[in-house]
Design an enzyme around this catalytic site. Structure first.
Site, PDB file in Angstrom:
ATOM      1  N   GLU A  47       0.874  -1.169   0.000  1.00 26.16           N
ATOM      2  CA  GLU A  47       0.000   0.000   0.000  1.00 26.16           C
ATOM      3  C   GLU A  47       0.912   1.219   0.000  1.00 26.16           C
ATOM      4  O   GLU A  47       1.608   1.490   0.981  1.00 26.16           O
ATOM      5  CB  GLU A  47      -0.883  -0.039   1.253  1.00 26.16           C
ATOM      6  CG  GLU A  47      -2.113   0.827   1.195  1.00 26.16           C
ATOM      7  CD  GLU A  47      -2.844   0.846   2.536  1.00 26.16           C
ATOM      8  OE1 GLU A  47      -3.134   1.940   3.014  1.00 26.16           O
ATOM      9  OE2 GLU A  47      -3.074  -0.234   3.116  1.00 26.16           O
ATOM     10  N   ASP A  77      -5.211  10.320   9.343  1.00 29.41           N
ATOM     11  CA  ASP A  77      -3.974   9.694   9.793  1.00 29.41           C
ATOM     12  C   ASP A  77      -3.484  10.235  11.121  1.00 29.41           C
ATOM     13  O   ASP A  77      -3.596  11.419  11.413  1.00 29.41           O
ATOM     14  CB  ASP A  77      -2.881   9.891   8.732  1.00 29.41           C
ATOM     15  CG  ASP A  77      -3.059   8.920   7.571  1.00 29.41           C
ATOM     16  OD1 ASP A  77      -3.021   7.710   7.825  1.00 29.41           O
ATOM     17  OD2 ASP A  77      -3.263   9.386   6.434  1.00 29.41           O
TER      18      ASP A  77
END
Lengths: 273, 423
Positions: A54, A65
């Site tokens: 990824e 995040d």
């Protein structure tokens, strides 16, 4: 539109299933901390046993995040990271690892911006991703209601569209998400940002994964907060893949060797037996 | 460069602002955003809810806010009938509290027990902290570290009110980064927490909900104009960062085709330097849960904005503004730091009202508007906030540039017959 032939993602999950283990999905931010060392990290992680890569596109405002990946994105942007630069990394990884699935992780805006700059629009951009060797898109801020702008051209270019399921998603949303997904379904393990503390043995996570299993034939990979082999070991029997992100980014800060060592340990914990 | 093509699958129901608006958030937040979209129209249509909202605005905020004529300001800028809608006289000193009262009432209705907010200048943070103190709810305010430094007074006010202020070091350490951090908090605590967004931005239904809650400004002002002037104004002017005070006053006049709607954004050090002029220089993007105009580079990275006014220091703008301009219903001007400082000084001397630096941008646009619309033009200005919070910034600039500023003010005064306006 469905894939004409089984893609690298389906093949990788099939391979892992044959080996009686879950796939190790490894996230790294492209260009962290710069092009050269970022590429070294990617190669080290893939050689050490990441089954699905990824690759994160740095974004100035990564709202989903946690601190580790935010910092990686700041480092990357400070080093001059661009989407084109990250795609060059994807291409370099593809030239070394012919069968490794590459999932491009991004926030919507850098991709939409690239679509608007491509002479052939979103279709042209997605086709270019495919030609470079990218297998799928994972766009964290495009829920199904807003996804068609990218999902349709991505599917037309034979790119898979990874669906994100959250612990907060009600049944009707889960069905909508898995219906729109291809490649695999990403089960977000916790209500929070990436890198938060996770109890991999929690009852609620177990039932969340069981419920999801009943809704789709696609492989299910679970992620957010997975950092240790013990967590991978606990999760592997319940899923087709386990995603590790922040922990790899953190290890990568110490160099390719510690990163490779962590990947090997995590990979060794993927056995379902 | 071509704009991003419209999302054909994105129905008007997700925001109702043409190609702008929408719900671009992580899946974890979608159920909460959907709940708000479901519950807000029900709450707003509920007479008991509206009665609570109106009562608190009346007995606690001090509404209705007055409409004040500004004849000496008008004389100084070449004429016009200038009317000021005095949001600076609200409790906490700005329009922000109108929205906070409504959203915290909604949070209580939804059973949420914790409130979070972002703040730039600190006005929205202070207003949220105030309403949380009023209701006895815990409150966390995210604020860019840069803003914490330049708005020390508001930081202290929030803490005094019992709120926890969390400085945000990431990115440019200003409003956009505070929003990012508030969104992360919300993702982690969505079960018990309501995020009080302070402007007409974010994922649907926030832009519409905040507009509904700020519309009281326009509804009052429209009635006051009809009562005091005997007609509608020719133009309504307001400053624009995210755009909530502007939408609030515009909303009541959108269906009055004879009334021009004019937003004023921050040109900072100039449009070719560092600025916050999203309407002038922004392009379509997806950020902070919405699709709207934003200052960004060719690679889709958000750019850092700059304005002397912390409240306008934001690279984006609410989607309804982008839509109003696309439809040709509103237009947008840009005013730089220097012009805003001069306007702050001018209103202080002519009317005895020290406006916020944000508001000063709207005031600075008046001279050219009067020149354009004529000396008889009736212009309604949203005086969105008071300037106390900005005295430190203004003093710093006057220390550095006092001679030049005083000289310019003198020259300006004599040219425009500052002494001639009378009440």
């Amino acid at each position: 539109m469905s894939a004409v032939q089984p893609g690298r993602i389906a093949a990788a999950f099939e391979r892992c299933r044959g080996q009686g283990r879950a796939a190790l999905v490894g996230y790294l931010t492209g260009f962290d901390p710069d092009h050269e060392r970022g590429l070294a990290s990617l190669i080290a992680a893939c050689e050490a046993g990441v089954d699905v890569l990824e690759l994160g596109v740095p974004f100035s405002d990564p709202t989903a995040d946690g601190p580790e990946i935010q910092s990686a994105m700041v480092r990357a942007l400070a080093a001059g990271a661009t989407l084109e630069g990250v795609l060059a990394l994807a291409s370099a990884v593809r030239s070394r690892f012919a069968e490794l699935p590459i999932v491009l992780f991004s926030y919507a805006n850098p991709l939409l911006r690239a679509c608007s700059r491509d002479a052939a629009g979103a279709r042209g951009f997605c086709q270019r991703l495919r030609d470079l060797g990218v297998d799928a898109l994972l766009v964290v801020d495009l829920p199904p209601e807003q996804a068609s702008i990218l999902r349709a051209p991505a599917r037309a270019a034979n790119l898979d569209w990874i669906g994100l399921c959250a612990p907060t998603s009600p049944p009707a949303r889960l069905d909508k998400i898995v219906e729109a997904a291809s490649g695999f379904v990403y089960a977000v393990s916790l209500t929070g940002v990436t890198g938060s503390a996770l109890d991999a043995n929690s009852h609620s996570l177990r039932s969340q994964l069981e419920d999801l299993r009943g809704r789709t034939q696609l492989p299910i990979a679970v992620g957010f907060g997975v950092r240790e082999p013990s967590q991978v070991r606990a999760l592997a029997p319940q899923v087709d893949g386990v995603v590790v992100g922040s922990a790899l980014v953190k290890a990568g800060r110490s160099g390719p060797d510690p990163l490779a060592s962590l990947v090997a340990d995590l990979r060794a914990a993927t056995s379902k037996g | 460069m071509a704009d991003i093509p419209p999302d054909s699958d994105s129905p008007a129901a997700l925001g109702d602002f043409g190609q702008f608006g929408g719900r671009y958030v992580a899946e974890t937040l979608m159920p909460a955003v959907e709940q708000l979209a479901r519950e807000w129209p029900l709450a707003w249509a509920d007479e008991a809810f509206r009665a609570d909202y109106s009562r608190i605005l009346s007995e606690y905020v001090g509404r209705p806010s007055p409409l004040t004529p500004a004849p000496r300001l008008a004389a100084a800028i070449g004429g016009g009938q200038i009317w000021l809608k005095r949001e600076d006289l609200n409790h906490t000193g700005a329009h922000k509290i109108n929205n906070c009262v409504g959203q915290v009432l909604l949070a209580r209705r939804l059973g949420k027990t914790r409130i979070i907010a972002e703040t730039g200048a600190g006005q929205h943070g202070v207003a949220t902290a105030t309403v949380c103190a009023y209701f006895g709810l815990p409150c966390v305010v995210y604020m860019g570290a840069e803003d914490v430094a330049r708005q020390a007074l508001n930081v202290f006010r929030m803490r005094l009110l019992g709120a926890e202020v969390r400085p945000v070091q990431a990115g440019s350490a200003t409003l956009k980064d505070a929003i990012n951090e508030a969104l992360r908090d919300w993702v982690a605590n969505v079960a018990d927490t309501h995020y009080v967004i302070g402007s007409v931005m974010g994922p649907d239904p926030y832009p519409s909900m905040v507009r509904d809650l700020q519309r009281v400004i326009g509804d009052e002002a429209r009635a006051q104009c009809l009562d005091r002037i005997g007609s509608l104004p020719d133009a309504v002017v307001a400053c624009v960062g995210g755009g909530s005070n502007a939408i609030g006053i515009f909303a009541a006049f959108i269906d009055d085709p004879g009334v021009q709607l004019i937003g004023v954004e921050a040109a900072g050090e100039g449009l070719d330097g560092r600025h916050a002029a999203t309407m002038s220089r922004g392009e379509v993007g997806v950020y902070h849960g919405m699709r709207s105009l934003v200052l960004q580079d060719d690679d889709g990275q958000l750019q850092e904005a700059h304005s002397i006014s912390a409240g306008l220091d934001y690279p984006g703008i609410g989607p309804e503004h982008a839509y109003l301009r696309e439809r040709g219903r509103a237009r947008y001007l840009a005013i730089d730091d220097e012009q805003a400082l001069a306007a702050l000084s001018l209103l202080s001397r002519t009317e005895g009202i020290i406006p916020a630096l944000e508001t000063a941008h709207a005031l600075a646009a008046l001279e050219s508007l009067v020149a354009e619309l004529g000396p008889k033009a009736k212009i309604l200005v949203n005086l969105s906030g008071r300037g106390d919070k900005d005295m430190h910034t203004v003093m710093g600039r006057l220390d550095a540039e006092s001679l030049a500023l005083v000289e310019r003010a003198r020259a300006h005064s004599s040219q425009t017959k500052l002494g001639e306006g009378t009440r």
